[in-house]
Design a protein around this motif. Structure first.
Motif: not given
Length: 340
Positions: A217-234
């Motif tokens: 459905h393409f809605g935003l489920v979760k959003r988390y602020d990171m401790p620095c600029i993150m280039e990748s997540a899994s």
């Protein structure tokens, strides 16, 4: 404070330049495999569980920005700054076909049915090559508004999602019509976009934010602020209860998916982390860095924080074991080089 056992990562040497992309195959009858892309122009294939070097794909004349394996791990593909994408035999290392482009190719992806190869890059054009007819002209679909950074297939090859190097957002193309049907809005450029193994979530990293979107459905489920600029997540593929992120601070951070709380942190790289990926079974995860190494970390009881990631009683034994494994890999590479 109780001492916690720290398991040293498997350190995979071999690349002479930064490692910029990692891709795990699904689990096959022969195990699972890890392919890496590097600015040194030579993608490498490894045993996904042990990190042992299997072979190097030689033929590109420029930095390789993206790499992937088909679901059977029989073929690999790579996207390069030499204006080409290449299809490889993953068993022999031979080039099966070279798809010429007019500018730098930044991303490539096999379709789920393995019959198609998707590419994109500085030309801002998405191309779909029929691997059953590799000499046939590719299908070109609606232009991307910016230089393509990442590409992935979704919905059993009916949807393509892509991000750009020079603007925010993830765009979704309907493959049947070849048009952009939706944009997932982000403030910063999306440097990593991953579809979860169960097809439920799209994980994106943009700037210092990691977001999870509903893949249907393409809605935003979760959003988390990171401790620095993150280039990748899994996202962890088996239980979906944790995710990893890596970026500018050179550490691999582990977070709780439900709360966003940091539950672990792994140090070891000597340069920014460009890519992180969970193995298909979730028992380990790999990171690639500016320092030219790949590190494979075991999933287990996480450390409380970065500060907890200190020395343990058995660390010397573990380091010696890893050193021996590295030496075996280097010997294998030297023997291969000598045989050529």
């Amino acid at each position: 404070m109780d001492k916690k056992k720290v398991v040293a990562p498997l350190v995979c040497h071999g690349h002479s330049r930064p490692v910029v992309d990692l891709y795990y195959s699904p689990i096959t009858p022969d195990g699972f495999f890890l392919v890496s892309a590097s600015k040194d122009s030579t993608p490498m294939l490894r045993n996904g569980e042990t990190g042992d070097w299997i072979g190097t794909f030689q033929g590109h004349k420029g930095a390789v920005w993206s790499c992937c394996l088909d679901k059977h791990a029989l073929r690999a593909a790579s996207a390069s700054a030499d204006f080409s994408a290449k299809l490889w035999d993953a068993l022999t290392g031979d080039v099966l076909h070279s798809f010429e482009h007019k500018h730098i190719v930044r991303a490539c992806a096999f379709s789920e049915d393995t019959h198609l190869l998707l590419t994109g890059g500085m030309e801002k054009v998405l191309r779909i090559f029929d691997l059953n007819r590799p000499d046939a002209p590719p299908r070109e679909i609606e232009k991307s508004p910016g230089s393509v950074r990442t590409l992935a297939w979704l919905h059993s090859d009916q949807t393509i999602l892509g991000s750009c190097t020079d603007m925010g957002g993830v765009r979704l193309w309907d493959v049947r019509t070849g048009t952009i049907v939706r944009t997932l809005e982000t403030k910063s450029s999306v440097t990593s976009a991953e579809v979860s193994q169960d097809g439920r979530y799209i994980t994106t990293a943009d700037g210092s934010t990691v977001k999870f979107w509903d893949a249907n459905h393409f809605g935003l489920v979760k959003r988390y602020d990171m401790p620095c600029i993150m280039e990748s997540a899994s996202l962890e593929p088996k239980f979906g209860n944790k995710f990893i992120a890596g970026g500018e601070d050179m550490w691999i951070h582990v977070f709780d998916f439900h709360t966003g709380a940091e539950i672990g942190c792994n140090k070891g790289h000597h340069g920014p982390v460009h890519c992180v990926r969970f193995s298909p079974g979730g028992e380990s995860y790999a990171s690639g860095s500016e320092d030219g190494t790949i590190r494979i970390w075991q999933t287990g009881p996480e450390q409380d924080s970065c500060a907890a990631n200190g020395p343990s009683q058995n660390i010397k034994d573990v380091v010696n074991e890893v050193t021996n494994q590295m030496r075996n890999v280097l010997i294998a590479e030297e023997e291969k080089t000598g045989a050529e």
